[in-house]
Design a protein around this motif. Sequence first.
Motif, PDB file in Angstrom:
ATOM      1  N   ALA A  29       0.832  -1.207   0.000  1.00 14.74           N
ATOM      2  CA  ALA A  29       0.000   0.000   0.000  1.00 14.74           C
ATOM      3  C   ALA A  29       0.868   1.259   0.000  1.00 14.74           C
ATOM      4  CB  ALA A  29      -0.926   0.007   1.203  1.00 14.74           C
ATOM      5  N   LEU A  30       1.919   1.254   0.797  1.00 14.59           N
ATOM      6  CA  LEU A  30       2.803   2.421   0.847  1.00 14.59           C
ATOM      7  C   LEU A  30       3.538   2.602  -0.478  1.00 14.59           C
ATOM      8  CD1 LEU A  30       3.682   4.735   2.652  1.00 14.59           C
ATOM      9  CD2 LEU A  30       5.537   3.297   3.484  1.00 14.59           C
ATOM     10  N   ARG A  31       3.968   1.507  -1.085  1.00 17.42           N
ATOM     11  CA  ARG A  31       4.632   1.593  -2.395  1.00 17.42           C
ATOM     12  C   ARG A  31       3.671   2.104  -3.467  1.00 17.42           C
ATOM     13  NH1 ARG A  31       6.909  -3.106  -0.437  1.00 17.42           N
ATOM     14  NH2 ARG A  31       5.471  -4.434  -1.626  1.00 17.42           N
ATOM     15  N   ALA A  32       2.411   1.683  -3.398  1.00 20.62           N
ATOM     16  CA  ALA A  32       1.417   2.166  -4.363  1.00 20.62           C
ATOM     17  C   ALA A  32       1.198   3.670  -4.199  1.00 20.62           C
ATOM     18  CB  ALA A  32       0.102   1.413  -4.192  1.00 20.62           C
ATOM     19  N   PHE A  33       1.149   4.129  -2.964  1.00 18.73           N
ATOM     20  CA  PHE A  33       0.997   5.566  -2.727  1.00 18.73           C
ATOM     21  C   PHE A  33       2.222   6.320  -3.238  1.00 18.73           C
ATOM     22  CE2 PHE A  33       1.389   9.228   0.333  1.00 18.73           C
ATOM     23  CZ  PHE A  33       0.434  10.017  -0.281  1.00 18.73           C
ATOM     24  N   ALA A  34       3.400   5.798  -2.957  1.00 12.61           N
ATOM     25  CA  ALA A  34       4.636   6.426  -3.442  1.00 12.61           C
ATOM     26  C   ALA A  34       4.649   6.472  -4.964  1.00 12.61           C
ATOM     27  CB  ALA A  34       5.858   5.675  -2.912  1.00 12.61           C
ATOM     28  N   ALA A  35       4.241   5.393  -5.595  1.00 10.06           N
ATOM     29  CA  ALA A  35       4.202   5.350  -7.059  1.00 10.06           C
ATOM     30  C   ALA A  35       3.220   6.378  -7.614  1.00 10.06           C
ATOM     31  CB  ALA A  35       3.843   3.948  -7.538  1.00 10.06           C
ATOM     32  N   SER A  36       2.095   6.560  -6.910  1.00 10.70           N
ATOM     33  CA  SER A  36       1.124   7.548  -7.382  1.00 10.70           C
ATOM     34  C   SER A  36       1.675   8.968  -7.256  1.00 10.70           C
ATOM     35  CB  SER A  36      -0.208   7.411  -6.647  1.00 10.70           C
ATOM     36  OG  SER A  36      -0.130   7.875  -5.320  1.00 10.70           O
ATOM     37  N   LEU A  37       2.446   9.238  -6.204  1.00  2.67           N
ATOM     38  CA  LEU A  37       3.067  10.565  -6.073  1.00  2.67           C
ATOM     39  C   LEU A  37       4.043  10.824  -7.214  1.00  2.67           C
ATOM     40  CD1 LEU A  37       3.813  10.704  -2.227  1.00  2.67           C
ATOM     41  CD2 LEU A  37       2.000  11.901  -3.478  1.00  2.67           C
ATOM     42  N   ALA A  38       4.805   9.804  -7.577  1.00  2.00           N
ATOM     43  CA  ALA A  38       5.745   9.941  -8.693  1.00  2.00           C
ATOM     44  C   ALA A  38       4.989  10.079 -10.008  1.00  2.00           C
ATOM     45  CB  ALA A  38       6.700   8.748  -8.731  1.00  2.00           C
ATOM     46  N   ALA A  39       3.923   9.296 -10.190  1.00  2.00           N
ATOM     47  CA  ALA A  39       3.127   9.379 -11.425  1.00  2.00           C
ATOM     48  C   ALA A  39       2.460  10.739 -11.573  1.00  2.00           C
ATOM     49  CB  ALA A  39       2.079   8.267 -11.445  1.00  2.00           C
ATOM     50  N   MET A  40       2.121  11.347 -10.453  1.00  2.00           N
ATOM     51  CA  MET A  40       1.529  12.686 -10.475  1.00  2.00           C
ATOM     52  C   MET A  40       2.578  13.767 -10.737  1.00  2.00           C
ATOM     53  SD  MET A  40      -1.019  12.580  -7.220  1.00  2.00           S
ATOM     54  CE  MET A  40      -2.134  11.240  -6.946  1.00  2.00           C
ATOM     55  N   ARG A  41       3.828  13.353 -10.732  1.00  2.00           N
ATOM     56  CA  ARG A  41       4.977  14.253 -10.919  1.00  2.00           C
ATOM     57  C   ARG A  41       5.051  15.313  -9.812  1.00  2.00           C
ATOM     58  NH1 ARG A  41       4.328  16.853 -16.217  1.00  2.00           N
ATOM     59  NH2 ARG A  41       2.137  16.456 -15.930  1.00  2.00           N
ATOM     60  N   LEU A  42       4.671  14.890  -8.600  1.00  2.00           N
ATOM     61  CA  LEU A  42       4.779  15.778  -7.444  1.00  2.00           C
ATOM     62  C   LEU A  42       6.139  15.639  -6.782  1.00  2.00           C
ATOM     63  CD1 LEU A  42       1.222  15.278  -5.930  1.00  2.00           C
ATOM     64  CD2 LEU A  42       2.102  17.296  -7.119  1.00  2.00           C
ATOM     65  N   ALA A  48      10.091   9.512  -3.734  1.00  2.00           N
ATOM     66  CA  ALA A  48       8.673   9.196  -3.545  1.00  2.00           C
ATOM     67  C   ALA A  48       8.425   8.343  -2.296  1.00  2.00           C
ATOM     68  CB  ALA A  48       8.114   8.507  -4.781  1.00  2.00           C
ATOM     69  N   ALA A  49       9.239   7.343  -2.046  1.00  2.00           N
ATOM     70  CA  ALA A  49       9.029   6.471  -0.887  1.00  2.00           C
ATOM     71  C   ALA A  49       9.174   7.259   0.417  1.00  2.00           C
ATOM     72  CB  ALA A  49       9.995   5.298  -0.907  1.00  2.00           C
ATOM     73  N   PHE A  50      10.187   8.116   0.494  1.00  2.00           N
ATOM     74  CA  PHE A  50      10.395   8.925   1.695  1.00  2.00           C
ATOM     75  C   PHE A  50       9.223   9.883   1.906  1.00  2.00           C
ATOM     76  CE2 PHE A  50      11.811  12.978   3.504  1.00  2.00           C
ATOM     77  CZ  PHE A  50      12.191  12.551   4.770  1.00  2.00           C
ATOM     78  N   VAL A  51       8.803  10.570   0.845  1.00  2.00           N
ATOM     79  CA  VAL A  51       7.697  11.527   0.961  1.00  2.00           C
ATOM     80  C   VAL A  51       6.404  10.804   1.332  1.00  2.00           C
ATOM     81  CG1 VAL A  51       6.278  13.195  -0.320  1.00  2.00           C
ATOM     82  CG2 VAL A  51       8.773  13.219  -0.566  1.00  2.00           C
ATOM     83  N   ALA A  52       6.157   9.651   0.732  1.00  2.00           N
ATOM     84  CA  ALA A  52       4.943   8.884   1.037  1.00  2.00           C
ATOM     85  C   ALA A  52       4.914   8.482   2.512  1.00  2.00           C
ATOM     86  CB  ALA A  52       4.862   7.647   0.144  1.00  2.00           C
ATOM     87  N   ALA A  53       6.027   7.962   3.011  1.00  2.00           N
ATOM     88  CA  ALA A  53       6.090   7.549   4.417  1.00  2.00           C
ATOM     89  C   ALA A  53       5.937   8.754   5.346  1.00  2.00           C
ATOM     90  CB  ALA A  53       7.404   6.824   4.692  1.00  2.00           C
ATOM     91  N   THR A  54       6.549   9.863   4.989  1.00  2.00           N
ATOM     92  CA  THR A  54       6.458  11.072   5.803  1.00  2.00           C
ATOM     93  C   THR A  54       5.021  11.587   5.862  1.00  2.00           C
ATOM     94  OG1 THR A  54       8.741  11.642   5.262  1.00  2.00           O
ATOM     95  CG2 THR A  54       7.334  13.426   6.076  1.00  2.00           C
ATOM     96  N   LEU A  55       4.349  11.625   4.708  1.00  2.00           N
ATOM     97  CA  LEU A  55       2.963  12.090   4.683  1.00  2.00           C
ATOM     98  C   LEU A  55       2.062  11.173   5.504  1.00  2.00           C
ATOM     99  CD1 LEU A  55       2.491  13.221   0.974  1.00  2.00           C
ATOM    100  CD2 LEU A  55       2.391  14.665   3.009  1.00  2.00           C
ATOM    101  N   ALA A  56       2.234   9.867   5.345  1.00  2.00           N
ATOM    102  CA  ALA A  56       1.407   8.919   6.090  1.00  2.00           C
ATOM    103  C   ALA A  56       1.642   9.050   7.601  1.00  2.00           C
ATOM    104  CB  ALA A  56       1.690   7.498   5.622  1.00  2.00           C
TER     105      ALA A  56
END
Length: 173
Positions: A29-42, A48-56
């Motif tokens: 789930a965390l990898r999917a969220f990270a991938a979506s952040l990268a796909a959004m080009r944010l 992406a993995a660090f930002v996803a974990a930090t946001l969560a």
Amino acid sequence: MAFVVSGCQGLLAVVFLASAVSKLRGGRALRAFAASLAAMRLVSRSRAAFVAATLAAAEGCVAVLLAVPLTRQAGFAAAIALLAVLTAGVAVVLARDGGVPCRCFGASPAPLSGRHLVRNLLLVAVALAGLVLPAGSPASTGWLIAFLAGGLGGVIVTLLDDLVELFVPSPTS
């Protein structure tokens, strides 16, 4: 007004808790969220993995701050800050016409749309109301009922994409 503040607390606590749990429930789930952040080009793929974990983690912290009466004000302030970042991200993706699925509350296939921006802006308004309105004592039974009613509203917010899909199926369904 105290019950309105309690309702705001409950709503936001559930929204942030559901969002954090949906991302932190497993590595996939965390990898999917990270991938979506990268796909959004944010963010870049490398961050992406660090930002996803930090946001969560931040979402989880906000939920805890909001659930504890003594830290309620800090929770509302943190919610406003975090929602400002998340709302800006949604606005950037929409401006780019991204069409990337929203992973706000897990594995929804629904792409980001104007409803996500409106939802976030309404959540900011709820957090602002909770921050500025006078709060009463958390000792009353009414406080708990208002908190739980707000929590029910939070459940509805987290299921928004599913509810929209139920009543307004996508053209590809």
